[in-house]
Design a protein around this motif. Sequence first.
Motif, short mmCIF file in Angstrom:
data_model
loop_
_atom_site.label_atom_id
_atom_site.label_comp_id
_atom_site.label_asym_id
_atom_site.label_seq_id
_atom_site.Cartn_x
_atom_site.Cartn_y
_atom_site.Cartn_z
N ALA A 169 0.56 -1.18 0.15
CA ALA A 169 -0.06 -0.27 0.23
C ALA A 169 0.68 1.14 -0.52
CB ALA A 169 -1.50 0.29 1.23
N TYR A 170 2.02 1.51 0.71
CA TYR A 170 2.38 2.56 0.84
C TYR A 170 3.91 2.92 -0.29
CZ TYR A 170 6.98 5.08 1.92
OH TYR A 170 7.94 6.16 2.10
N GLU A 171 3.90 1.74 -1.08
CA GLU A 171 4.41 1.82 -1.92
C GLU A 171 3.38 2.02 -3.31
OE1 GLU A 171 6.97 1.55 -2.87
OE2 GLU A 171 8.69 -0.11 -1.51
N GLU A 172 2.48 1.85 -3.28
CA GLU A 172 1.65 2.72 -4.33
C GLU A 172 1.39 3.75 -4.31
OE1 GLU A 172 0.14 1.28 -7.34
OE2 GLU A 172 1.19 -0.38 -7.04
N VAL A 173 1.37 3.94 -2.62
CA VAL A 173 0.71 5.86 -2.64
C VAL A 173 1.69 6.58 -3.00
CG1 VAL A 173 1.93 5.83 -0.04
CG2 VAL A 173 -1.09 6.61 -0.76
N LEU A 174 2.73 6.12 -2.96
CA LEU A 174 4.13 6.87 -3.18
C LEU A 174 3.45 7.50 -4.96
CD1 LEU A 174 6.83 5.45 -2.15
CD2 LEU A 174 5.45 7.27 -0.92
N ARG A 175 3.20 6.87 -5.61
CA ARG A 175 2.47 7.37 -7.20
C ARG A 175 1.48 8.55 -7.09
NH1 ARG A 175 4.98 2.36 -9.70
NH2 ARG A 175 5.14 0.55 -8.53
N LEU A 176 0.92 8.25 -5.81
CA LEU A 176 0.22 9.39 -6.30
C LEU A 176 0.40 10.92 -5.85
CD1 LEU A 176 -2.77 7.49 -4.54
CD2 LEU A 176 -2.44 7.42 -6.15
N ARG A 177 -0.66 11.94 -6.41
CA ARG A 177 -0.37 13.04 -5.48
C ARG A 177 -0.60 13.56 -4.60
NH1 ARG A 177 1.21 17.15 -8.71
NH2 ARG A 177 1.01 19.16 -7.74
N PHE A 178 0.62 14.29 -3.86
CA PHE A 178 0.25 15.07 -2.81
C PHE A 178 -0.34 16.11 -2.78
CE2 PHE A 178 1.66 10.99 -1.88
CZ PHE A 178 1.75 10.48 -0.08
N ALA A 179 0.14 17.32 -3.11
CA ALA A 179 0.12 18.60 -3.09
C ALA A 179 -1.03 19.09 -3.72
CB ALA A 179 1.36 18.96 -4.02
N GLY A 180 -2.04 20.06 -3.03
CA GLY A 180 -3.27 19.64 -3.77
C GLY A 180 -4.24 19.34 -3.26
N GLU A 183 -5.84 16.04 3.11
CA GLU A 183 -4.59 14.92 4.31
C GLU A 183 -6.02 13.38 3.98
OE1 GLU A 183 -2.29 17.30 8.16
OE2 GLU A 183 -4.79 16.43 7.87
N ARG A 184 -7.58 14.08 3.83
CA ARG A 184 -8.56 13.33 4.12
C ARG A 184 -8.56 12.13 2.66
NH1 ARG A 184 -12.53 13.16 7.65
NH2 ARG A 184 -11.88 15.61 8.04
N ASP A 185 -8.08 13.02 1.54
CA ASP A 185 -8.29 12.07 0.62
C ASP A 185 -7.00 11.29 0.25
OD1 ASP A 185 -9.62 13.36 -0.99
OD2 ASP A 185 -8.33 15.95 -1.99
N VAL A 186 -5.45 11.32 0.34
CA VAL A 186 -4.75 10.72 0.94
C VAL A 186 -5.18 9.68 2.24
CG1 VAL A 186 -2.04 10.32 1.48
CG2 VAL A 186 -2.70 12.32 -0.03
N ALA A 187 -5.37 9.55 3.05
CA ALA A 187 -5.93 9.01 4.04
C ALA A 187 -6.93 7.34 3.32
CB ALA A 187 -7.00 9.56 4.93
N HIS A 188 -7.74 8.25 2.44
CA HIS A 188 -8.42 7.40 1.90
C HIS A 188 -7.82 6.37 0.68
CE1 HIS A 188 -12.68 6.22 -0.46
NE2 HIS A 188 -11.60 6.37 -1.68
N ASP A 189 -7.41 6.85 0.16
CA ASP A 189 -6.42 6.81 -0.84
C ASP A 189 -5.29 5.27 0.36
OD1 ASP A 189 -6.76 7.77 -2.74
OD2 ASP A 189 -4.89 9.06 -2.42
N LEU A 190 -5.35 5.44 0.86
CA LEU A 190 -4.42 4.27 1.96
C LEU A 190 -5.31 3.33 2.22
CD1 LEU A 190 -2.12 6.35 4.45
CD2 LEU A 190 -1.35 4.85 2.76
N ALA A 191 -6.58 3.96 3.23
CA ALA A 191 -7.25 2.25 3.49
C ALA A 191 -8.06 2.32 2.14
CB ALA A 191 -8.66 3.47 4.23
N ALA A 192 -8.22 2.50 0.96
CA ALA A 192 -8.43 1.65 -0.04
C ALA A 192 -7.57 0.60 -0.59
CB ALA A 192 -8.91 2.31 -1.37
#
Length: 376
Positions: A169-180, A183-192
């Motif tokens: 999950a961590y390796e995949e989330v690094l591929r996503l955009r953070f800026a803009g 926090e809740r968006d990224v948390a949702h990505d991690l949960a998924a």
Amino acid sequence: MPTTTPPPFTADDYRERMARAVRSAADAGLAGVLIAPGPDLVHLTGYRLPAETERLTLLVLAPGRDPVLVVPTLEAGDAARSIGAPALTLRDWTDGKDDPYAVAAPLLAAGGRYAVSDNTWALHLLGLTRACPEARYTALGDALPMLRAVKDARELERLAAAGAAADAAYEEVLRLRFAGRTERDVAHDLAALLRRFGHEQVDFTIVGSGPNGADPHHEAGERTIAEGDMVVMDFGGLKDGYGSDTTRTVHVGGPTPAEQHVHDVVREAQQAGVDAVRPGATCEDVDRAAREIIESAGYGDLFIHRTGHGIGVTTHEPPYIVAGERQPLVEGMCFSVEPGIYLPGRFGVRIEDIVAVTADGGRRLNTTDRALAVVE
């Protein structure tokens, strides 16, 4: 990554765990152990039901007698079908007909001292006290804190698989955009992503950006992550009944020298904590090894929590890696090593791996890069 389901534990597995609990109780001078619904019951029997049930369900373990599960009649079928049921004798009681505490009382020795699950409802403990006033009770966490701490080989396999899924999950989330994004968006990505890689339960997805990272248990909120932010991500849950828990700190765009320095100190401290893991060392030895690195760098007052906690059928359980805990480490124990530095109003850094005690040291169950990753 593959998400194959491991084979279920067998009745023999549960018999051995219950027998070990009985031996531990006898060694501690107890007459037995009383287990309410919750993680202790899941670990010992494989029987999972809501811990908040108002009807008495109670596993009674005592030297010289077979394990007995007192259970409401309406739930006896589920209990009998549970994986560990063949290792148990069921004694049921019926609503409106039986007093459940009177059903349980003959299983207790007059004058005996019993360790009771920490999460037992006061309602049930008071009912037992009325039905068997000669018995005495103490908290399981005080009397037998290491009951679930030493994992067998099949439990360690599940913990390793849960750790690998969290790593994916961590390796995949690094591929996503953070800026803009929030926090809740990224948390949702991690949960998924945790669910995608096999977690049936997500317990937490901490995402603390910028100054929010200085709060170790920050709840992901509506703050928009910006270029220049440090972001602490701490996430985990249960996969096939066993826990994952890992933390990495990333930077959006690239760190300043000061930010990189703090991360380097935490990374060195985390390595020192892992290096201190070995049979015979104590929990506080691991805490001290990590803490001394942070203190020597001048950040001692900014490391504001213990270095770690055990993990198993829950994501937080004994042993606790903290000053004053002199419990020796034993092969098969599994716990986090997660030092951190938190600069109020600025940022925080934490790095966390689950580590299993082996015959000759510690084995990390999380293997993703601990360097400060730069994300967009």
